[in-house]
Enzyme design. Structure first.
Site, PDB file in Angstrom:
ATOM      1  CE  LYS A   6     -22.312 -28.911 -19.147  1.00 26.52           C
ATOM      2  NZ  LYS A   6     -23.599 -28.220 -18.970  1.00 26.52           N
ATOM      3  N   PRO A  40     -14.934 -24.178 -12.615  1.00 19.54           N
ATOM      4  CG  PRO A  40     -15.341 -22.680 -14.353  1.00 19.54           C
ATOM      5  CD  PRO A  40     -14.615 -23.946 -14.028  1.00 19.54           C
ATOM      6  CB  ALA A  85     -21.646 -30.160 -15.536  1.00 16.46           C
ATOM      7  CG  ASP A 108     -25.571 -31.112 -16.657  1.00 16.52           C
ATOM      8  OD1 ASP A 108     -26.398 -31.346 -17.567  1.00 16.52           O
ATOM      9  OD2 ASP A 108     -25.167 -29.969 -16.383  1.00 16.52           O
TER      10      ASP A 108
HETATM   11  P1  ATP Z   1     -25.707 -26.852 -13.864  1.00 14.19           P
HETATM   12  O1  ATP Z   1     -25.066 -28.231 -13.817  1.00 14.19           O
HETATM   13  O2  ATP Z   1     -26.977 -26.749 -13.078  1.00 14.19           O
HETATM   14  O3  ATP Z   1     -25.740 -26.243 -15.216  1.00 14.19           O
HETATM   15  P2  ATP Z   1     -23.453 -25.251 -13.406  1.00 14.19           P
HETATM   16  O4  ATP Z   1     -22.642 -26.173 -14.227  1.00 14.19           O
HETATM   17  O5  ATP Z   1     -23.776 -23.944 -13.999  1.00 14.19           O
HETATM   18  O6  ATP Z   1     -24.767 -25.958 -12.973  1.00 14.19           O
HETATM   19  P3  ATP Z   1     -22.264 -25.868 -10.870  1.00 14.19           P
HETATM   20  O7  ATP Z   1     -20.831 -25.534 -10.668  1.00 14.19           O
HETATM   21  O8  ATP Z   1     -22.625 -27.289 -10.988  1.00 14.19           O
HETATM   22  O9  ATP Z   1     -22.770 -24.979 -12.056  1.00 14.19           O
HETATM   23  O10 ATP Z   1     -23.059 -25.192  -9.648  1.00 14.19           O
HETATM   24  C1  ATP Z   1     -24.454 -25.120  -9.653  1.00 14.19           C
HETATM   25  C2  ATP Z   1     -24.920 -24.998  -8.221  1.00 14.19           C
HETATM   26  O11 ATP Z   1     -24.636 -26.201  -7.525  1.00 14.19           O
HETATM   27  C3  ATP Z   1     -24.290 -23.873  -7.441  1.00 14.19           C
HETATM   28  O12 ATP Z   1     -25.338 -23.111  -6.897  1.00 14.19           O
HETATM   29  C4  ATP Z   1     -23.515 -24.545  -6.339  1.00 14.19           C
HETATM   30  O13 ATP Z   1     -23.652 -23.831  -5.121  1.00 14.19           O
HETATM   31  C5  ATP Z   1     -24.165 -25.908  -6.215  1.00 14.19           C
HETATM   32  N1  ATP Z   1     -23.227 -26.993  -5.880  1.00 14.19           N
HETATM   33  C6  ATP Z   1     -23.496 -28.051  -5.091  1.00 14.19           C
HETATM   34  N2  ATP Z   1     -22.443 -28.860  -4.990  1.00 14.19           N
HETATM   35  C7  ATP Z   1     -21.462 -28.328  -5.734  1.00 14.19           C
HETATM   36  C8  ATP Z   1     -20.120 -28.720  -6.030  1.00 14.19           C
HETATM   37  N3  ATP Z   1     -19.603 -29.847  -5.533  1.00 14.19           N
HETATM   38  N4  ATP Z   1     -19.399 -27.942  -6.855  1.00 14.19           N
HETATM   39  C9  ATP Z   1     -19.948 -26.827  -7.386  1.00 14.19           C
HETATM   40  N5  ATP Z   1     -21.201 -26.402  -7.127  1.00 14.19           N
HETATM   41  C10 ATP Z   1     -21.959 -27.134  -6.317  1.00 14.19           C
END
Ligand code: ATP
Length: 333
Positions: A18, A134, A140, A176
């Site tokens: 996303k 990433p 997300a 999200d």
């Molecule tokens: P957000 O959705 O909070 O904006 P983001 O998109 O920036 O997060 P994500 O890749 O979702 O980033 O990772 C956010 C946090 O979720 C990280 O600290 C990660 O350790 C944790 N996490 C838990 N499960 C997962 C997963 N399956 N893949 C990636 N990160 C994960």
């Protein structure tokens, strides 16, 4: 959602990342969460979530043997996600098991490969993640994996829940997740969990500038609390550009109130944003809480040109199409 054939042993779901084309922070609530207005949009960078039954064969197929279930996480390609119960995919499996009312109790912990070697009496559901999205990048990835797990297990476990029911379960896992269950393009309000699909006639070409160093969403909001002011920005110009499929208008309308906080925490992003614009992007915005920069371009050729020009500035640069639809069942047997 089509009903899953009975007696499945393995289901794989491909889930898109996303980005936020628009994000306004209306303010901090008493519970510490933030009220936002956002336009979420899927892009063609995908994780694949594969779920499969394992463990003793007899137990797996006998309904009584399914009363106790263990979830085992396998991290395939792409690293960085938590390897244990903190992983959103495992949390999604637990949330589905307790909501689906199918009477299973999930064993806690003990999920590692060691358990398989010790020989267990109960069946196991394996959840494998192959990640291209990433981690900690504002795209997300964790929420996409949670959504993919809910959709895949709903079929494997034959829960027969609707997408709305899966969204409700997902809302408790992360803001999200409800969007990721449906994908496409949606207006998100409240803490982000209330979503409504919006009309998007355009197909866009994006350049994603990705950094290997994650940026924690909580840190970015904390920074916004210190330097940001409640925003009155409205998403109308973005909605109009999506309706009219106008990349130039969309480029001008991209907006993210979290961008100053992300730039404050990662000052190098400012120059990278400028480089994307100088290379010909129609508009550039930080996705979500960053640090990924999204550059909107005028077609596939322009995207490749912009990507080449900025490749040396990022750890990874992706050319991706949007919107990328929603989660898709790619294997079922
Ligand atoms: P957000 O959705 O909070 O904006 P983001 O998109 O920036 O997060 P994500 O890749 O979702 O980033 O990772 C956010 C946090 O979720 C990280 O600290 C990660 O350790 C944790 N996490 C838990 N499960 C997962 C997963 N399956 N893949 C990636 N990160 C994960």
């Amino acid at each position: 959602m089509t009903r899953a054939p009975a007696g499945l042993a393995r289901v794989a779901v491909r889930v898109p990342a996303k980005i936020n084309l628009f994000l306004a922070v209306r303010g901090r609530r008493d519970d510490g969460m933030h009220d936002i207005v956002s336009i979420m949009h899927t892009v063609g960078v995908h994780d694949v979530v594969t779920v499969a039954f394992g463990g003793p064969r007899a137990a797996m197929h006998h309904p009584a043997g399914r009363r106790v279930m263990e979830v085992e996480l396998q991290l395939g390609t792409g690293g960085g996600a938590p390897p244990d119960d903190a992983n959103l995919a495992v949390r999604a499996a637990r949330a589905l098991a307790s909501s689906a009312g199918n009477g299973w109790s999930l064993r806690r912990g003990g999920g590692g490969r060691g358990a398989a070697e010790r020989g267990r009496q109960w069946p196991v559901t394996r959840v494998r993640l192959d990640k291209r999205i990433p981690v900690g990048a504002g795209m997300a990835g964790g929420s996409a994996d949670a959504a993919g797990t809910l959709i895949a297990l709903n079929r494997l476990w034959d829960c027969d829940l609707s997408l709305d029911q899966l969204r409700d379960i997902g809302a408790a896992l992360g803001a999200d997740v409800p969007f990721c269950v449906g994908g496409g393009t949606a207006l998100a309000t409240g803490t982000g969990v209330t979503t409504a699909q919006v009309l998007c006639r355009g197909r866009f070409q994006l350049v994603l500038g990705i950094s290997d160093r994650p940026l924690a969403t909580a840190d970015v909001y904390r920074c916004w609390d210190e330097i940001g002011v409640a925003s009155r920005a409205e998403p109308d110009a973005v909605l109009q550009a999506l309706r009219t499929a106008d990349p130039v208008a969309l480029g001008e309308a991209l907006h993210n109130d979290l961008q100053p906080a992300a730039f404050h925490l990662r000052p190098e992003l400012r120059a990278r944003r400028d480089a994307l614009l100088a290379a010909g992007a129609l508009g550039v915005v930080v996705s979500g809480s960053g640090p990924t920069l999204v550059g909107l371009t005028d077609g596939a050729q322009a995207a490749r040109r912009v990507a080449r020009a900025v490749r040396h500035l990022f750890d990874r640069v992706e050319v991706a199409r949007s919107p990328a639809g929603g989660p898709e069942v790619v294997e079922e047997r």
